[in-house]
Design an enzyme around this catalytic site. Structure first.
Site, PDB file in Angstrom:
ATOM      1  N   PHE A 186       0.859  -1.186   0.000  1.00 40.35           N
ATOM      2  CA  PHE A 186       0.000   0.000   0.000  1.00 40.35           C
ATOM      3  C   PHE A 186       0.892   1.231   0.000  1.00 40.35           C
ATOM      4  O   PHE A 186       1.775   1.364   0.845  1.00 40.35           O
ATOM      5  CB  PHE A 186      -0.885  -0.005   1.248  1.00 40.35           C
ATOM      6  CG  PHE A 186      -1.919   1.098   1.290  1.00 40.35           C
ATOM      7  CD1 PHE A 186      -3.221   0.852   0.904  1.00 40.35           C
ATOM      8  CD2 PHE A 186      -1.593   2.378   1.725  1.00 40.35           C
ATOM      9  CE1 PHE A 186      -4.184   1.853   0.939  1.00 40.35           C
ATOM     10  CE2 PHE A 186      -2.538   3.385   1.763  1.00 40.35           C
ATOM     11  CZ  PHE A 186      -3.840   3.127   1.372  1.00 40.35           C
ATOM     12  N   GLY A 187       0.684   2.101  -0.985  1.00 44.18           N
ATOM     13  CA  GLY A 187       1.451   3.348  -1.047  1.00 44.18           C
ATOM     14  C   GLY A 187       0.579   4.538  -0.712  1.00 44.18           C
ATOM     15  O   GLY A 187       0.243   4.785   0.432  1.00 44.18           O
ATOM     16  N   ASP A 254      -1.541  13.202 -12.125  1.00 41.68           N
ATOM     17  CA  ASP A 254      -2.672  13.931 -11.556  1.00 41.68           C
ATOM     18  C   ASP A 254      -2.750  13.740 -10.045  1.00 41.68           C
ATOM     19  O   ASP A 254      -3.239  14.613  -9.329  1.00 41.68           O
ATOM     20  CB  ASP A 254      -3.988  13.445 -12.177  1.00 41.68           C
ATOM     21  CG  ASP A 254      -4.063  13.738 -13.668  1.00 41.68           C
ATOM     22  OD1 ASP A 254      -3.093  14.267 -14.219  1.00 41.68           O
ATOM     23  OD2 ASP A 254      -5.098  13.428 -14.277  1.00 41.68           O
ATOM     24  N   GLU A 257      -0.153  14.713  -5.266  1.00 46.01           N
ATOM     25  CA  GLU A 257      -0.242  15.018  -3.839  1.00 46.01           C
ATOM     26  C   GLU A 257      -0.367  13.780  -2.965  1.00 46.01           C
ATOM     27  O   GLU A 257      -0.089  13.840  -1.766  1.00 46.01           O
ATOM     28  CB  GLU A 257      -1.465  15.881  -3.564  1.00 46.01           C
ATOM     29  CG  GLU A 257      -1.518  17.185  -4.295  1.00 46.01           C
ATOM     30  CD  GLU A 257      -2.922  17.736  -4.247  1.00 46.01           C
ATOM     31  OE1 GLU A 257      -3.180  18.588  -3.366  1.00 46.01           O
ATOM     32  OE2 GLU A 257      -3.765  17.329  -5.059  1.00 46.01           O
ATOM     33  N   PHE A 258      -0.823  12.664  -3.549  1.00 47.63           N
ATOM     34  CA  PHE A 258      -1.187  11.521  -2.722  1.00 47.63           C
ATOM     35  C   PHE A 258      -0.524  10.207  -3.139  1.00 47.63           C
ATOM     36  O   PHE A 258      -0.451   9.280  -2.340  1.00 47.63           O
ATOM     37  CB  PHE A 258      -2.713  11.337  -2.750  1.00 47.63           C
ATOM     38  CG  PHE A 258      -3.470  12.591  -2.430  1.00 47.63           C
ATOM     39  CD1 PHE A 258      -3.457  13.118  -1.153  1.00 47.63           C
ATOM     40  CD2 PHE A 258      -4.176  13.269  -3.416  1.00 47.63           C
ATOM     41  CE1 PHE A 258      -4.138  14.286  -0.853  1.00 47.63           C
ATOM     42  CE2 PHE A 258      -4.866  14.431  -3.122  1.00 47.63           C
ATOM     43  CZ  PHE A 258      -4.853  14.950  -1.831  1.00 47.63           C
ATOM     44  N   SER A 270       2.596   7.609 -15.699  1.00 50.32           N
ATOM     45  CA  SER A 270       2.972   8.703 -16.583  1.00 50.32           C
ATOM     46  C   SER A 270       2.563  10.002 -15.916  1.00 50.32           C
ATOM     47  O   SER A 270       1.627  10.031 -15.112  1.00 50.32           O
ATOM     48  CB  SER A 270       2.266   8.564 -17.942  1.00 50.32           C
ATOM     49  OG  SER A 270       2.614   9.623 -18.817  1.00 50.32           O
ATOM     50  N   THR A 321       2.249  -7.864  -7.412  1.00 49.89           N
ATOM     51  CA  THR A 321       2.046  -9.312  -7.515  1.00 49.89           C
ATOM     52  C   THR A 321       3.321 -10.123  -7.306  1.00 49.89           C
ATOM     53  O   THR A 321       3.243 -11.333  -7.075  1.00 49.89           O
ATOM     54  CB  THR A 321       1.467  -9.678  -8.893  1.00 49.89           C
ATOM     55  OG1 THR A 321       2.389  -9.259  -9.910  1.00 49.89           O
ATOM     56  CG2 THR A 321       0.127  -9.008  -9.123  1.00 49.89           C
ATOM     57  N   TYR A 529      -7.937  10.664 -22.414  1.00 48.63           N
ATOM     58  CA  TYR A 529      -8.430  10.510 -21.036  1.00 48.63           C
ATOM     59  C   TYR A 529      -9.911  10.867 -21.025  1.00 48.63           C
ATOM     60  O   TYR A 529     -10.290  11.980 -21.391  1.00 48.63           O
ATOM     61  CB  TYR A 529      -7.655  11.458 -20.127  1.00 48.63           C
ATOM     62  CG  TYR A 529      -7.592  11.088 -18.679  1.00 48.63           C
ATOM     63  CD1 TYR A 529      -6.461  10.489 -18.142  1.00 48.63           C
ATOM     64  CD2 TYR A 529      -8.656  11.360 -17.816  1.00 48.63           C
ATOM     65  CE1 TYR A 529      -6.380  10.166 -16.801  1.00 48.63           C
ATOM     66  CE2 TYR A 529      -8.583  11.036 -16.479  1.00 48.63           C
ATOM     67  CZ  TYR A 529      -7.453  10.440 -15.979  1.00 48.63           C
ATOM     68  OH  TYR A 529      -7.383  10.114 -14.641  1.00 48.63           O
TER      69      TYR A 529
END
Length: 609
Positions: A186-187, A254, A257-258, A270, A321, A529
């Site tokens: 988990f990042g 995008d 920040e998280f 990307s 994985t 997108y």
């Protein structure tokens, strides 16, 4: 040479000494009520910070709270009208979210006592707190957030563990193998491919391995322009620390920040400025990853090697994985002297795409160039603040008159490209000249720096608007693809038509929102997108409808020559299409690596295969 000796060789650049890096905080408690990270700052059932959101004020106008963003504190007089018209919303029908569930109502953890004892001896921090387990059970697909807001979570992790260094990760994974538990790295938790969703049929203890305390820049080598960084660092913090030394990575997704560095690598990410800085695969020099068979890494740190298949390409896109990424060496650059925004208005999307293609082929793309279709252009106009200036309103009105009356642009067709230039003043001047000259050949008219800046910054707040929509029965999501240039237009048209058609077939009562933009560009094609959403009021099973629409849109993308994904990854959401994408033989190759590296399926998140 050992890893510690390699670090000592760069002692002049180390942020801390090798001894400190091996494992700091030896006195921390294993089981603690004080949890690490920013989880208290972040929404548990939505995007971003608790103090940042779109809301309606007492006058019925939309505003954005907080102070973190360009739009923070502003009121948007046109946003409600846009929401009512384009999203078929009804402000009289509200769909408030469930409150944070009582811990007693959440699934009880499966406890592997041998594993818990082993990590206690490592002295690593961990918890079985119900709310922490809930926070770590999901990413940010519309499906997952809908369930958190209006449904009941299914399988969630049984324990959350926070390692502080590579050696601790090795010990944790070794214990996981010995005790046969399932580990899910988990990042930043920003996945939009259900990659973090726990497999419903997993009967073993599930360990959420939260990497965010591994957030240090271990060393910087300014002579070779590389930096060695722990994989749990969040993108925004990475750039902040480097910029204090006049340096940057320039990788700006995008979710900057998280999202975490390790997540970027694991999903082949990307960024918005890939034209200058490259995609994640272009800036990686070296990776360390802990697998059930031990640590895999290259023996030296060089710009390129010809030593058989590149091991990095087994790691990039592995999506948790095969193991967990712990440290990454990245290429870095000096911070550009200036950054200048710009924008160009085109009479229609076709002209805009043709210009984007010409820019790509001329190899003159600035750091970022993104083309919004007419629907997104109208959305951008709705997010103009209440400036309180009659003069500015008059100027904007005159610009609109010039475009429509004198240039003959149809407001229902025109589109906008947002631009970001970076470099020295002279370099930026050259870039601007070439771009605006090229744009003029496609009837593009410069639309100013402010529109470019606003368009660029919208990227960071658009997910907050999705959460605002959730309050009024509006369910929305994004998805992306890459496609050859000669199919960009047809793919965009056909996918939008598919969304509209499928909504009608499945009983959606209101016209959906379907919009797209061209983001990253290449010689051979571009990334497209999409955003789509619909008012689900009156539907008996909105999630089933939502999933069916998204699946149909992906089928349409593939039928039109688009890729399964450009940068979001596969996860569990798209894995049914992977065999068709890489061939059956390719799938066997991937599975063979998995069997060799992880025969007990310790890293059993269920992604890809």
């Amino acid at each position: 040479m050992s890893h510690q000796r390699r670090l000592q060789a760069f002692a002049g650049h180390l942020k801390t000494s090798p001894e400190q890096q091996i494992c700091a905080n030896k006195d921390r408690k294993s089981e603690s009520k004080e949890f690490p990270g920013r989880h208290g700052e972040l929404k548990w059932n939505g995007w971003g910070y608790n103090d940042s959101k779109f809301q309606l004020d007492k006058d019925g106008k939309a505003s954005f709270t907080g102070s973190r963003y360009l739009l923070s504190g502003q009121t948007f007089p046109k946003l409600v009208d846009w929401f009512l018209k384009e999203c078929s919303a009804d402000l009289n029908k509200k769909s408030p979210a469930n409150p944070l569930p009582d811990p007693a109502t959440l699934p009880q953890p499966i406890s592997n006592e041998d594993f818990l004892k082993a990590i206690s001896q490592i002295n690593v921090q961990f918890t079985q707190d119900a709310h922490q387990r809930l926070f770590h059970c999901h990413g940010h697909t519309g499906h997952e957030i809908f369930i958190l807001r209006h449904g009941k979570p299914g399988r969630i992790p049984d324990v959350v563990v926070w390692p502080h260094c590579h050696d601790e990760v090795e010990s944790i994974v070794k214990a996981a193998v010995q005790c046969n538990v399932c580990v899910i790295p988990f990042g930043g938790g920003t996945s939009v491919s259900t990659a973090l969703e726990c497999p419903a049929d997993e009967t073993r203890m599930i360990v959420s391995l939260d990497m965010t305390q591994m957030n240090r820049i271990l060393w910087i080598d300014e002579g070779n322009l590389v930096a060695h960084i722990e994989a749990g660092i969040i993108g925004e913090e990475l750039e902040k620390q480097l910029q204090q030394k006049g340096l940057c990575v320039g990788h700006e997704p995008d979710s900057l920040e998280f999202s975490s560095l390790g997540g970027w690598v694991a999903t082949r990410a990307s960024g918005m400025k890939k034209n200058v800085y490259g995609n994640i695969e272009d800036i990686i020099v070296r990776i360390r990853m802990v697998t059930p068979q031990g640590t895999v890494e290259k023996s030296c740190q060089v710009p390129r090697m010809s030593t058989g298949p590149d091991l990095h390409h087994f790691i990039m896109g592995s999506e948790g994985t095969l193991g967990v990424i712990t440290e990454v060496t990245l290429r870095i650059r000096p911070v550009p002297e200036i950054r200048v925004y710009g924008s160009v208005v085109f009479p229609d999307f076709e002209k805009g795409v043709a210009c984007m293609r010409a820019v790509a082929h001329a190899r003159c793309a600035p750091a970022s160039v993104r083309l919004m279709d007419n629907e997104q252009f109208r959305f951008g106009q709705a997010l103009k603040g209440d400036e309180g200036s009659l003069f500015k309103s008059m100027v904007d009105g005159l610009k609109a008159i010039y475009l429509t009356k004198f240039k003959g642009y149809d407001p229902a067709c025109l589109c906008v490209a947002t631009l970001l230039f970076e470099g020295t003043p002279s370099e930026v001047a050259i870039q601007q000249k070439r771009i605006y000259e090229l744009a003029a050949k496609f009837n593009g008219i410069p639309a100013g720096e402010e529109n470019g800046k606003r368009g660029y910054m919208l990227t960071f707040v658009i997910a907050y608007l999705r959460d605002f929509g959730f309050e009024y029965y509006f369910l929305a999501e994004s998805f992306e693809t890459s496609v050859p240039w000669d199919r960009v237009l047809s793919l965009c048209i056909n996918v939008k038509e598919c969304i509209n058609r499928k909504c009608a077939e499945l009983g959606v009562r209101y016209p959906p929102l379907a919009t797209c933009r061209v983001t990253q560009t290449y010689d051979a094609g571009a990334c497209v997108y999409f955003y789509f959403g619909f008012n689900y009021y009156g539907l008996a099973d909105p999630l089933h409808v939502y999933d069916a629409i998204e699946s149909a849109a992906r089928d349409e993308i593939l039928a039109n020559g688009g890729s399964l994904s450009h940068h979001h990854g596969v996860g569990k959401l798209r894995k049914k299409w992977l065999p068709k994408t890489v061939s059956n033989v390719g799938m066997e190759m991937l599975k063979a690596v998995k069997r060799a590296i992880d025969p007990k399926n310790i890293f059993g998140n269920g992604n890809l295969y």
